[in-house]
Scaffold this motif. Structure first.
Motif, PDB file in Angstrom:
ATOM      1  N   GLY A 143       0.708  -1.355  -0.261  1.00 48.52           N
ATOM      2  CA  GLY A 143       0.074   0.152  -0.385  1.00 48.52           C
ATOM      3  C   GLY A 143       0.897   1.525  -0.003  1.00 48.52           C
ATOM      4  N   TRP A 144       1.803   0.968   1.129  1.00 47.17           N
ATOM      5  CA  TRP A 144       2.641   1.953   0.645  1.00 47.17           C
ATOM      6  C   TRP A 144       3.526   2.637  -0.222  1.00 47.17           C
ATOM      7  CZ3 TRP A 144       7.259   2.275  -1.104  1.00 47.17           C
ATOM      8  CH2 TRP A 144       8.673   0.458  -0.791  1.00 47.17           C
ATOM      9  N   PHE A 145       3.683   1.922  -1.637  1.00 41.65           N
ATOM     10  CA  PHE A 145       3.978   2.033  -2.739  1.00 41.65           C
ATOM     11  C   PHE A 145       2.806   2.384  -3.733  1.00 41.65           C
ATOM     12  CE2 PHE A 145       5.565   0.436  -6.688  1.00 41.65           C
ATOM     13  CZ  PHE A 145       6.334   0.970  -6.967  1.00 41.65           C
ATOM     14  N   ARG A 146       2.121   2.532  -3.444  1.00 40.33           N
ATOM     15  CA  ARG A 146       0.344   2.735  -3.948  1.00 40.33           C
ATOM     16  C   ARG A 146       0.020   4.128  -4.837  1.00 40.33           C
ATOM     17  NH1 ARG A 146      -1.055  -2.203  -2.225  1.00 40.33           N
ATOM     18  NH2 ARG A 146      -2.925  -1.779  -1.627  1.00 40.33           N
ATOM     19  N   GLY A 147      -0.075   4.598  -3.644  1.00 46.32           N
ATOM     20  CA  GLY A 147      -0.283   5.489  -3.226  1.00 46.32           C
ATOM     21  C   GLY A 147       0.762   6.469  -3.836  1.00 46.32           C
ATOM     22  N   GLY A 148       0.651   7.360  -3.706  1.00 57.41           N
ATOM     23  CA  GLY A 148       0.730   8.963  -4.556  1.00 57.41           C
ATOM     24  C   GLY A 148       2.588   8.941  -3.752  1.00 57.41           C
ATOM     25  N   ALA A 149       2.649   8.677  -2.259  1.00 56.29           N
ATOM     26  CA  ALA A 149       4.315   8.654  -1.450  1.00 56.29           C
ATOM     27  C   ALA A 149       5.223   7.726  -1.828  1.00 56.29           C
ATOM     28  CB  ALA A 149       3.611   8.215  -0.100  1.00 56.29           C
ATOM     29  N   GLY A 150       4.900   6.640  -3.502  1.00 56.18           N
ATOM     30  CA  GLY A 150       5.484   5.871  -4.176  1.00 56.18           C
ATOM     31  C   GLY A 150       6.243   6.470  -5.541  1.00 56.18           C
ATOM     32  N   ASP A 151       5.411   7.553  -5.895  1.00 56.01           N
ATOM     33  CA  ASP A 151       5.667   8.318  -6.891  1.00 56.01           C
ATOM     34  C   ASP A 151       7.466   8.603  -7.117  1.00 56.01           C
ATOM     35  OD1 ASP A 151       2.890   8.630  -7.649  1.00 56.01           O
ATOM     36  OD2 ASP A 151       2.955  10.298  -7.541  1.00 56.01           O
ATOM     37  N   VAL A 152       8.138   9.381  -5.986  1.00 55.14           N
ATOM     38  CA  VAL A 152       9.370   9.174  -6.473  1.00 55.14           C
ATOM     39  C   VAL A 152      10.051   8.197  -6.808  1.00 55.14           C
ATOM     40  CG1 VAL A 152      11.054   9.919  -5.170  1.00 55.14           C
ATOM     41  CG2 VAL A 152       9.373  11.402  -5.109  1.00 55.14           C
ATOM     42  N   LEU A 153       9.983   7.319  -5.846  1.00 57.19           N
ATOM     43  CA  LEU A 153      10.268   5.921  -5.909  1.00 57.19           C
ATOM     44  C   LEU A 153      10.136   5.441  -7.942  1.00 57.19           C
ATOM     45  CD1 LEU A 153      12.054   3.394  -5.023  1.00 57.19           C
ATOM     46  CD2 LEU A 153      10.694   2.247  -3.541  1.00 57.19           C
TER      47      LEU A 153
END
Length: 358
Positions: free
Chosen positions: A208-218
């Motif tokens: 979930g932490w990657f599927r949200g906007g927080a994962g965009d940079v990664l």
């Protein structure tokens, strides 16, 4: 090589696997083989077959088993008209015939087409699969066998190179074939996966932490790193190019001049030339997920000369491969294949989050 970037946030690893890698295969049984195939294998064993122990690991349905007898063997067989793995078994014969016997690689002993079936036999290695769980000792055994194999296969270059592909070309082809192109990430898959650059459409099997906007940079960091893979994977070392726990046997006893505890590397049909560290680095996500100390296994000899950017490129393109493959429909003959690929994607992502600092 030791990566010294600190993670920018806590990134949980993929978690303990619920996949039993000793029982992923759905193989043909001994009794399902044509009588002519069974007779030929029996002849290779010395005229009498005792026990037949099917290989539980792997993701194909072909016959593969330790066959006991006066001359024990590890035998494989598949019909030539099998649309899924006949070509792989034929390729394995081609590659094994070219490999020297002085590496911890089970040597080809027999092969023949019998009654429309590809049949082969290699040196049997009695032992166990690593990774259940991974230990530093097992990881070191695999690392050292990779080093030995690299040395032996490099020395045997004139015999091996003609049957080897190249990792740089193979993975450049993969990137070029991505639906929507690398910039588009990944086209929508059967399970709702979508372009990596659009966090609203990332596959549901990713955390979930990657599927949200927080994962965009990664996500952007991964795509940029993966774009460098064709250059990063240029090299002249003959490599397995499919190294994972279920392609390794930790031997119970001394065999072929190698001590007990040696890691024997199996299944060489993806043989390709590349950088000497690539097989070893491909195991890093699983080692990290198992909780092994990163500072230790990333500092061992095989990766000592690797550039961090090249390692990141390799791990990133592996992640993209597993995301794409894991988004495909299930395979009826290999029900654990997609769960395995999705787990590998999560493992690679967890390590990339740490390495990137994103």
């Amino acid at each position: 090589m030791q990566h010294d970037k600190a993670p920018g946030r806590a990134c949980p690893v993929a978690g303990a696997s619920v996949i039993d890698y000793a029982a992923t295969a759905r193989r043909l049984g001994w009794g399902e083989l044509p009588a002519a195939v069974r007779a030929r294998v029996a002849g290779w064993t010395g005229g009498r077959v005792g026990s037949v122990q099917l290989a539980g690991g792997g993701f194909t349905h072909g016959f593969a088993a330790l066959v006991d007898g006066p001359r024990p063997l590890f035998a494989k067989a598949i019909a030539l008209d099998d649309p899924h793995i006949a070509a792989a078994y034929a390729r394995e014969v081609e590659v094994l015939a070219a490999l020297p016997a002085s590496a911890p690689i089970p040597a080809l002993l027999e092969h023949e087409v019998v009654a429309g079936w590809q049949v082969l036999a290699t040196v049997p290695v009695t032992g166990r699969m690593p990774g259940a769980p991974w230990t530093v000792e097992d990881a070191r055994a695999v690392h050292d066998s990779c080093r030995m194999s690299n040395t032996v296969l490099e020395a045997a270059g004139p015999a091996v190179v003609p049957v080897a592909g190249t990792m740089a070309a193979d993975w450049a082809g993969f990137l070029a074939g991505l639906e929507g192109g690398l910039e588009g990430g990944l086209e929508s898959g059967a399970d709702g996966g979508g372009p990596l650059t659009d966090h609203g459409r990332r596959p549901a099997f990713l955390p979930g932490w990657f599927r949200g906007g927080a994962g965009d940079v990664l996500a952007r960091w991964i795509l940029d790193a993966a774009s460098r893979a064709p250059t990063a994977l240029a090299g002249t070392t003959p490599l397995n190019n499919d190294l994972r726990a279920d392609n390794v046997v930790i031997a119970h006893a001394a065999l072929g001049g190698f001590d007990a505890g040696t890691a024997w590397i199996c299944d060489w049909n993806f043989l390709a030339l590349g950088p000497g560290w690539a097989d070893w680095v491909a195991l890093w996500p699983a080692l990290y997920d198992a909780g092994l100390p990163v500072a230790e296994f990333t500092s061992w000899e095989l990766a000592a000369g690797a550039q961090e950017a090249d390692v990141d490129a390799w791990l990133s393109v592996l992640f993209l491969y597993y995301v794409q493959a894991g988004s495909r429909p299930p395979v009826p003959t290999s029900p654990e294949l997609r769960p395995h690929q999705r787990l590998c994607a999560r493992q690679a992502l967890a390590l990339l989050a740490v390495r990137s600092g994103c």
